[in-house]
Design a protein around this motif. Sequence first.
Motif, PDB file in Angstrom:
ATOM      1  N   PHE A   1     -13.110 -17.474  -0.950  1.00 33.16           N
ATOM      2  CA  PHE A   1     -13.224 -17.819  -2.364  1.00 33.16           C
ATOM      3  C   PHE A   1     -13.653 -19.271  -2.490  1.00 33.16           C
ATOM      4  CE2 PHE A   1     -10.108 -14.492  -2.081  1.00 33.16           C
ATOM      5  CZ  PHE A   1     -10.344 -13.682  -3.181  1.00 33.16           C
TER       6      PHE A   1
ATOM      7  N   VAL B   1     -13.303 -22.013  -5.407  1.00 30.82           N
ATOM      8  CA  VAL B   1     -12.632 -22.189  -6.697  1.00 30.82           C
ATOM      9  C   VAL B   1     -12.764 -23.641  -7.141  1.00 30.82           C
ATOM     10  CG1 VAL B   1     -10.964 -20.341  -6.265  1.00 30.82           C
ATOM     11  CG2 VAL B   1     -10.372 -22.684  -5.657  1.00 30.82           C
TER      12      VAL B   1
ATOM     13  N   VAL C   1     -12.329 -18.876 -10.061  1.00 25.72           N
ATOM     14  CA  VAL C   1     -13.207 -18.375  -9.002  1.00 25.72           C
ATOM     15  C   VAL C   1     -14.665 -18.637  -9.374  1.00 25.72           C
ATOM     16  CG1 VAL C   1     -13.956 -16.315  -7.734  1.00 25.72           C
ATOM     17  CG2 VAL C   1     -11.534 -16.599  -8.345  1.00 25.72           C
TER      18      VAL C   1
ATOM     19  N   THR D   1     -16.952 -15.381  -4.570  1.00 31.24           N
ATOM     20  CA  THR D   1     -16.115 -14.722  -3.566  1.00 31.24           C
ATOM     21  C   THR D   1     -16.967 -13.749  -2.780  1.00 31.24           C
ATOM     22  OG1 THR D   1     -14.062 -13.510  -3.177  1.00 31.24           O
ATOM     23  CG2 THR D   1     -15.354 -12.840  -5.074  1.00 31.24           C
TER      24      THR D   1
ATOM     25  N   LEU E   1      -7.811 -17.388 -10.247  1.00 32.56           N
ATOM     26  CA  LEU E   1      -7.230 -16.800  -9.037  1.00 32.56           C
ATOM     27  C   LEU E   1      -5.719 -16.648  -9.204  1.00 32.56           C
ATOM     28  CD1 LEU E   1      -8.010 -15.749  -6.253  1.00 32.56           C
ATOM     29  CD2 LEU E   1      -7.707 -18.051  -5.354  1.00 32.56           C
TER      30      LEU E   1
END
Length: 196
Positions: free
Chosen positions: A100, A102, A108, A111, A131
């Motif tokens: 991921f 972030v 996010v 991903t 997330l």
Amino acid sequence: MKTGMNNPASEEELRKRAVSRLTGDTEDNVKRSAAALRVLYELAASPQTAVDALAVLHELQVHQVELELQAEELRRLHSEAEAALQRHTDLYDAAPVGLFTVDKDGIVQETNVTGATLFQSDPDALQGQSLYRLLTPQGTGVLKSMLSEAARGDRSGSCTLDLPSVGGTPGRQAHAAISRDAAGTGFLLAFMPIGH
């Protein structure tokens, strides 16, 4: 993956646009072409400057070949870059861990398929989502703390997170590791399920 540079239709279109720009019936192009031909004709017509006219013509031909060689090299480099991008994309999506990207708030940005599957979703559906909403309250607190530490300058960290039950399965755990992304604008998280 589509490529604009190696597409014969786009090369043909580019050529048409260039020829149109050069030979179009606009008044400026007509004047420019007429002036260039007049100068070349005058240089070629005079015995004193005929050699210069041939030299100019030769120089133009050399520049044309140089441009063609540069275009070939750009097409080759573009093709290599696309192949490298495809290899990295395949590697990212095929990784055996959930990956991921972030931001500082846990939103996010990106991903891989494995990460989305961990939460029984698909990558596009998770993009822009928090997330934190995918974790248990305890897991959310641990991840927030880890993101905070990473934001303060800790280069990397790891922890164990509780994941909520999904589809009637009991709660699960995953080992999570974090580091800042290369651009320094977000964080990279890797989730590896424990006991799977």
